[in-house]
Design a protein around this motif. Structure first.
Motif, PDB file in Angstrom:
ATOM      1  N   PHE A  37       0.867  -1.169   0.000  1.00  0.00           N
ATOM      2  CA  PHE A  37       0.000   0.000   0.000  1.00  0.00           C
ATOM      3  C   PHE A  37       0.907   1.222   0.000  1.00  0.00           C
ATOM      4  CE2 PHE A  37      -2.785  -3.233   1.818  1.00  0.00           C
ATOM      5  CZ  PHE A  37      -3.923  -3.048   1.043  1.00  0.00           C
ATOM      6  N   VAL A  38       0.805   2.025  -1.046  1.00  0.00           N
ATOM      7  CA  VAL A  38       1.672   3.180  -1.218  1.00  0.00           C
ATOM      8  C   VAL A  38       0.877   4.452  -0.983  1.00  0.00           C
ATOM      9  CG1 VAL A  38       3.077   4.444  -2.896  1.00  0.00           C
ATOM     10  CG2 VAL A  38       3.135   1.952  -2.861  1.00  0.00           C
ATOM     11  N   GLY A  39       1.444   5.338  -0.191  1.00  0.00           N
ATOM     12  CA  GLY A  39       0.831   6.636   0.055  1.00  0.00           C
ATOM     13  C   GLY A  39       1.846   7.733  -0.185  1.00  0.00           C
ATOM     14  N   VAL A  40       1.401   8.828  -0.767  1.00  0.00           N
ATOM     15  CA  VAL A  40       2.284   9.953  -1.053  1.00  0.00           C
ATOM     16  C   VAL A  40       1.958  11.075  -0.080  1.00  0.00           C
ATOM     17  CG1 VAL A  40       3.064  11.602  -2.792  1.00  0.00           C
ATOM     18  CG2 VAL A  40       2.389   9.292  -3.490  1.00  0.00           C
ATOM     19  N   THR A  41       2.986  11.564   0.578  1.00  0.00           N
ATOM     20  CA  THR A  41       2.820  12.649   1.545  1.00  0.00           C
ATOM     21  C   THR A  41       3.827  13.744   1.265  1.00  0.00           C
ATOM     22  OG1 THR A  41       2.600  13.140   3.907  1.00  0.00           O
ATOM     23  CG2 THR A  41       4.388  11.650   3.278  1.00  0.00           C
ATOM     24  N   THR A  42       3.713  14.806   2.009  1.00  0.00           N
ATOM     25  CA  THR A  42       4.618  15.932   1.873  1.00  0.00           C
ATOM     26  C   THR A  42       5.414  16.111   3.154  1.00  0.00           C
ATOM     27  OG1 THR A  42       4.721  18.307   1.359  1.00  0.00           O
ATOM     28  CG2 THR A  42       2.826  17.545   2.615  1.00  0.00           C
ATOM     29  N   THR A  43       6.437  16.938   3.111  1.00  0.00           N
ATOM     30  CA  THR A  43       7.255  17.168   4.299  1.00  0.00           C
ATOM     31  C   THR A  43       6.579  18.120   5.275  1.00  0.00           C
ATOM     32  OG1 THR A  43       8.425  18.927   3.141  1.00  0.00           O
ATOM     33  CG2 THR A  43       9.446  16.743   3.126  1.00  0.00           C
TER      34      THR A  43
END
Length: 138
Positions: A37-43
């Motif tokens: 399960f891949v999730g994209v987040t920000t810093t």
């Protein structure tokens, strides 16, 4: 047939993923495939997590929950982007290669007029990925 499935998820909108998650679980169980399960987040802090580390921990917990629910092997992978709204597709496409997946299962919305101007994430992934892609309409 499938050994490794990638399922992109947005933890802020888990309620919209039900059909895609069921499909992912069913396919993984049927083929004995591992799921990432891949999730994209920000810093920067968001409503989901304050840091990429916290986001990764939440994604890992989500993956464990899905593994238990569907009786499959699953892991979480948090990917960091400086601007997810503009480069999420490129980050996900890179993840398909980095994880050597042979199937992507992802949720998408019912197409509308804006899709003629701005293609959906699922459409771009299906068009450019080097593996099979199943887009599940929610």
């Amino acid at each position: 047939m499938f050994k490794k499935i990638m399922a992109p998820v947005d933890l802020a909108h888990k309620e919209r993923l039900e059909k895609a998650l069921k499909c992912t679980g069913d396919l993984a169980k049927h083929y004995g495939a591992e799921v990432v399960f891949v999730g994209v987040t920000t810093t920067t802090p968001s409503s989901t997590a304050h840091t990429p580390k916290e986001y990764g921990e939440k994604l890992d917990a989500f993956a464990r929950e899905q593994a238990q629910t569907h009786g499959i092997t699953a892991t979480g992978q948090a990917l960091v982007s400086h601007d997810p709204s503009s480069d999420v597709d490129d980050v996900l496409l890179k993840a398909t290669k980095d994880n050597d997946v042979d199937l992507v299962v992802m949720a998408s919305h019912v197409p509308n007029i804006m899709d003629y101007v701005w293609p959906s994430n699922g459409g771009k992934i299906a068009e450019h990925a080097n593996c099979s892609v199943m887009v599940v309409r929610s």
